[in-house]
Scaffold this active site. Sequence first.
Site, mmCIF file in Angstrom:
data_model
loop_
_atom_site.group_PDB
_atom_site.id
_atom_site.type_symbol
_atom_site.label_atom_id
_atom_site.label_comp_id
_atom_site.label_asym_id
_atom_site.label_seq_id
_atom_site.Cartn_x
_atom_site.Cartn_y
_atom_site.Cartn_z
ATOM 1 N N ARG A 109 -77.572 50.761 -42.489
ATOM 2 C CA ARG A 109 -77.538 50.607 -41.043
ATOM 3 C C ARG A 109 -78.292 49.349 -40.642
ATOM 4 N NH1 ARG A 109 -79.629 55.567 -37.502
ATOM 5 N NH2 ARG A 109 -81.565 54.959 -38.524
ATOM 6 N N THR A 113 -78.440 46.254 -34.789
ATOM 7 C CA THR A 113 -77.288 46.817 -34.071
ATOM 8 C C THR A 113 -77.104 48.307 -34.308
ATOM 9 O OG1 THR A 113 -75.737 46.394 -35.885
ATOM 10 C CG2 THR A 113 -76.113 44.595 -34.327
ATOM 11 N N ASP A 205 -87.125 60.169 -42.769
ATOM 12 C CA ASP A 205 -86.105 59.455 -43.532
ATOM 13 C C ASP A 205 -85.788 60.255 -44.797
ATOM 14 O OD1 ASP A 205 -85.032 57.575 -45.630
ATOM 15 O OD2 ASP A 205 -85.125 56.185 -43.942
ATOM 16 N N ASP A 208 -86.117 58.298 -48.200
ATOM 17 C CA ASP A 208 -87.489 58.070 -48.606
ATOM 18 C C ASP A 208 -88.131 59.351 -49.126
ATOM 19 O OD1 ASP A 208 -87.447 55.395 -48.011
ATOM 20 O OD2 ASP A 208 -88.346 55.620 -46.030
#
Length: 214
Positions: A109, A113, A205, A208
Amino acid sequence: MSERQWENVVVMDHPLIQHKLSIMRDAKTGAKEFRELVKELAMLMAYEATRGFQLAETTVTTPVAETTTYVLAGKKVAVIPILRAGLGMVDGILELIPAAKVGHIGLYRDPETLMPVEYYCKLPEDIGERDILIVDPMLATGGSASAAVQFLRDRGAREINLLCLISAPEGIQAVVDACKDVRIYTCAVDSHLNDHGYIVPGLGDAGDRLFGTK
């Protein structure tokens, strides 16, 4: 949880799923336990996602007598993790469906944006003949999931399901709008996305936490 209803969204509220999901959300849960929980939840989700598979009659002989039983009717499955976090869900599904083939779609990602960028795609040659389970622990903006569906469509895929542990309403709506015939399976629909595109309350996340990185 969002009160909005979507026709092609299945929220899996089984007590075992919700219990395991609660442990995953806890910031104190370490990488080893987190990985095990992702694997277990993926297996439970696959159990529900394959409920519609067709059966064919067969005959077996038990130690007592011959009997009519049922087997899967030639169903071919492909598991497609969205890299990297989706990898954590693959083994659980393969334990349930060991004959499934595995493809990979690499997306990231863009931090500016929030749009998905493809960097890798490797799929089974007969992808158009398989029922597909796209797996990714988090459905946040929906951009990566929608892009993955389109990549698969471009390569001939037809029957596509999306399995995500936690979803944001924004992500679900984005996939529903872009991919109307894709069924979404999720364990929870959380409140919203924050300004950084993370699900709230979410679990942080997922990549992670799976791999012990930051």
